[in-house]
Design a protein around this motif. Sequence first.
Motif, mmCIF file in Angstrom:
data_model
loop_
_atom_site.group_PDB
_atom_site.id
_atom_site.type_symbol
_atom_site.label_atom_id
_atom_site.label_comp_id
_atom_site.label_asym_id
_atom_site.label_seq_id
_atom_site.Cartn_x
_atom_site.Cartn_y
_atom_site.Cartn_z
ATOM 1 N N ALA A 28 41.033 32.334 42.325
ATOM 2 C CA ALA A 28 42.058 32.624 41.318
ATOM 3 C C ALA A 28 41.611 33.717 40.370
ATOM 4 C CB ALA A 28 42.391 31.356 40.544
ATOM 5 N N THR A 29 40.323 33.708 40.021
ATOM 6 C CA THR A 29 39.812 34.746 39.125
ATOM 7 C C THR A 29 39.841 36.108 39.791
ATOM 8 O OG1 THR A 29 38.392 33.171 37.964
ATOM 9 C CG2 THR A 29 37.805 35.501 37.790
ATOM 10 N N VAL A 30 39.461 36.165 41.080
ATOM 11 C CA VAL A 30 39.550 37.424 41.818
ATOM 12 C C VAL A 30 40.986 37.924 41.823
ATOM 13 C CG1 VAL A 30 39.238 38.537 44.049
ATOM 14 C CG2 VAL A 30 37.562 36.864 43.258
ATOM 15 N N SER A 31 41.931 37.015 42.062
ATOM 16 C CA SER A 31 43.343 37.385 42.088
ATOM 17 C C SER A 31 43.784 37.954 40.744
ATOM 18 C CB SER A 31 44.201 36.166 42.451
ATOM 19 O OG SER A 31 45.571 36.481 42.375
ATOM 20 N N ARG A 32 43.316 37.334 39.645
ATOM 21 C CA ARG A 32 43.695 37.837 38.316
ATOM 22 C C ARG A 32 43.167 39.249 38.089
ATOM 23 N NH1 ARG A 32 41.581 32.556 36.495
ATOM 24 N NH2 ARG A 32 43.323 31.089 36.549
ATOM 25 N N VAL A 33 41.951 39.513 38.531
ATOM 26 C CA VAL A 33 41.375 40.847 38.363
ATOM 27 C C VAL A 33 42.149 41.869 39.197
ATOM 28 C CG1 VAL A 33 39.338 42.281 38.771
ATOM 29 C CG2 VAL A 33 39.072 39.988 37.800
ATOM 30 N N LEU A 34 42.426 41.524 40.452
ATOM 31 C CA LEU A 34 43.093 42.463 41.349
ATOM 32 C C LEU A 34 44.532 42.751 40.925
ATOM 33 C CD1 LEU A 34 41.830 41.170 44.812
ATOM 34 C CD2 LEU A 34 41.031 43.171 43.560
ATOM 35 N N ASN A 35 45.215 41.713 40.442
ATOM 36 C CA ASN A 35 46.634 41.856 40.126
ATOM 37 C C ASN A 35 46.906 42.120 38.664
ATOM 38 O OD1 ASN A 35 47.567 41.307 42.814
ATOM 39 N ND2 ASN A 35 47.057 39.161 42.487
ATOM 40 N N GLY A 36 45.881 41.917 37.812
ATOM 41 C CA GLY A 36 46.060 42.132 36.384
ATOM 42 C C GLY A 36 47.047 41.189 35.760
ATOM 43 N N THR A 37 47.151 39.965 36.314
ATOM 44 C CA THR A 37 48.153 39.031 35.816
ATOM 45 C C THR A 37 47.726 38.327 34.537
ATOM 46 O OG1 THR A 37 47.238 37.385 37.339
ATOM 47 C CG2 THR A 37 49.176 38.621 38.062
ATOM 48 N N LYS A 38 46.395 38.124 34.354
ATOM 49 C CA LYS A 38 45.883 37.474 33.153
ATOM 50 C C LYS A 38 44.609 38.169 32.719
ATOM 51 C CE LYS A 38 47.759 32.823 33.953
ATOM 52 N NZ LYS A 38 47.437 31.379 34.101
ATOM 53 N N ALA A 39 44.311 38.051 31.424
ATOM 54 C CA ALA A 39 43.106 38.679 30.893
ATOM 55 C C ALA A 39 41.858 38.007 31.460
ATOM 56 C CB ALA A 39 43.104 38.586 29.364
ATOM 57 N N VAL A 40 40.867 38.814 31.809
ATOM 58 C CA VAL A 40 39.583 38.332 32.302
ATOM 59 C C VAL A 40 38.501 39.045 31.499
ATOM 60 C CG1 VAL A 40 38.047 38.211 34.302
ATOM 61 C CG2 VAL A 40 40.511 37.965 34.626
ATOM 62 N N ASN A 41 37.461 38.295 31.080
ATOM 63 C CA ASN A 41 36.439 38.939 30.245
ATOM 64 C C ASN A 41 35.712 40.035 31.021
ATOM 65 O OD1 ASN A 41 33.839 37.993 31.433
ATOM 66 N ND2 ASN A 41 34.615 35.961 30.857
ATOM 67 N N ALA A 42 35.120 40.959 30.262
ATOM 68 C CA ALA A 42 34.562 42.180 30.845
ATOM 69 C C ALA A 42 33.453 41.892 31.847
ATOM 70 C CB ALA A 42 34.054 43.086 29.723
ATOM 71 N N ASP A 43 32.597 40.896 31.568
ATOM 72 C CA ASP A 43 31.495 40.601 32.471
ATOM 73 C C ASP A 43 32.013 40.089 33.814
ATOM 74 O OD1 ASP A 43 28.589 40.043 33.050
ATOM 75 O OD2 ASP A 43 29.409 37.996 33.217
ATOM 76 N N THR A 44 32.999 39.192 33.771
ATOM 77 C CA THR A 44 33.574 38.644 35.005
ATOM 78 C C THR A 44 34.275 39.739 35.795
ATOM 79 O OG1 THR A 44 33.858 36.475 33.974
ATOM 80 C CG2 THR A 44 35.162 36.934 35.944
ATOM 81 N N ARG A 45 35.035 40.570 35.093
ATOM 82 C CA ARG A 45 35.732 41.662 35.759
ATOM 83 C C ARG A 45 34.741 42.584 36.460
ATOM 84 N NH1 ARG A 45 40.544 43.987 35.713
ATOM 85 N NH2 ARG A 45 41.296 42.533 34.105
ATOM 86 N N ALA A 46 33.623 42.881 35.785
ATOM 87 C CA ALA A 46 32.621 43.770 36.372
ATOM 88 C C ALA A 46 32.028 43.165 37.639
ATOM 89 C CB ALA A 46 31.523 44.065 35.351
ATOM 90 N N ARG A 47 31.753 41.825 37.635
ATOM 91 C CA ARG A 47 31.194 41.175 38.815
ATOM 92 C C ARG A 47 32.169 41.204 39.982
ATOM 93 N NH1 ARG A 47 29.977 36.719 35.581
ATOM 94 N NH2 ARG A 47 30.891 35.280 37.112
ATOM 95 N N VAL A 48 33.430 40.964 39.690
ATOM 96 C CA VAL A 48 34.445 40.994 40.752
ATOM 97 C C VAL A 48 34.572 42.398 41.316
ATOM 98 C CG1 VAL A 48 36.905 40.734 41.259
ATOM 99 C CG2 VAL A 48 35.727 39.004 39.878
ATOM 100 N N GLU A 49 34.640 43.386 40.454
ATOM 101 C CA GLU A 49 34.779 44.761 40.926
ATOM 102 C C GLU A 49 33.563 45.193 41.733
ATOM 103 O OE1 GLU A 49 35.553 46.870 37.330
ATOM 104 O OE2 GLU A 49 37.714 46.417 37.347
ATOM 105 N N ALA A 50 32.377 44.732 41.331
ATOM 106 C CA ALA A 50 31.163 45.045 42.086
ATOM 107 C C ALA A 50 31.207 44.401 43.462
ATOM 108 C CB ALA A 50 29.928 44.583 41.320
ATOM 109 N N ALA A 51 31.701 43.154 43.534
ATOM 110 C CA ALA A 51 31.804 42.460 44.819
ATOM 111 C C ALA A 51 32.808 43.157 45.727
ATOM 112 C CB ALA A 51 32.213 41.008 44.600
#
Length: 339
Positions: A28-51
């Motif tokens: 669900a967190t990956v989906s939020r980052v990819l779709n921009g549906t909900k705010a995700v903190n910067a550290d989590t976003r960075a880890r997802v984008e790196a993955a």
Amino acid sequence: MSVKTNKAKASATASISAVAEHAGVSIATVSRVLNGTKAVNADTRARVEAAVGALGYRANALARSLMRGETRLLLVLVPDFANPYFAEIVKGVESVTRENGYGLVIAEASQTLSRDSAALDSLYNRMADGVISLARFADLKPLLQEIPDLPWVACSEFVDDSDVPSVSIDHRQAAIDAVQYLLNRGHQRIALLSASEDYRWARQRHAGYEFALRRANIPIEPQLVRVARGTDYVHGMDAAGALLAMEQPPTAVFAVADTLAIGAIKAFRRVGRRVPEDVAVMGFDDIPVAQVFEPALTTIAQPVRELGAAAAQLLLKRLAGGASESLTLDHALIVRASA
């Protein structure tokens, strides 16, 4: 080499679950980052984008759209693929939808509305976000009642008692202008080549024809009105043939479609009738062939591509949650050689 190839295959088929595992977060967190549906903190976003970068993950656009409840596809219902008028409208639709990231599915109206149609199933299953219809609106009423929340826009064809927005010209006034032009050229016996009056635009053009004649104190002669079996060129030829058989044939013909007008000219030529010397012919639509046909067709020009573009804009506005009001665009009388 084999190791690199395997990694390439693995990255090409990386799933969203693999991205989540690599980043140490939930799907669900990956989906939020990819779709921009909900705010995700910067550290989590960075880890997802790196993955995502490490695995070469590419999200499936259709899957993302379905997760958001949309497909980014619009259905266009066309009455007749052979008629270039409808093809020009579709080009106008596509000019707008392409810029806004939507794809088009073009379907033949009568087949789509049949109960065993795959396109009809796609509407019920919401595989299209909305519909632009060029078809007879009376045929669509049952479907509109069954899928009331699916956004629709009508182009050219519409009904007064519907809340579906539409874009069109004033067909009645355009027909009045066409017949008045023929009257001004001295014609008294003016025939009408009409289309099926199941179409509202055909009824409006017929009404404009009769209004112009009555205004000029010319009686309506029913035998001068011929309803073609369709709008293809051959139907214009057939309908014009009936006019040629009259004891007092018309000196001018107003056809409610350029395709009918061109068919009529061909029929007149076959029996040695000259256009416009023996019979003047007026068309309607200003399709591309109208200006290159010989004689070049005098006609009513609809802003055909603009109609399609405006219909697409109305639908996109509805999809964005805005209110859409019906539009009436301007027409023009184009004088060429046929009348």
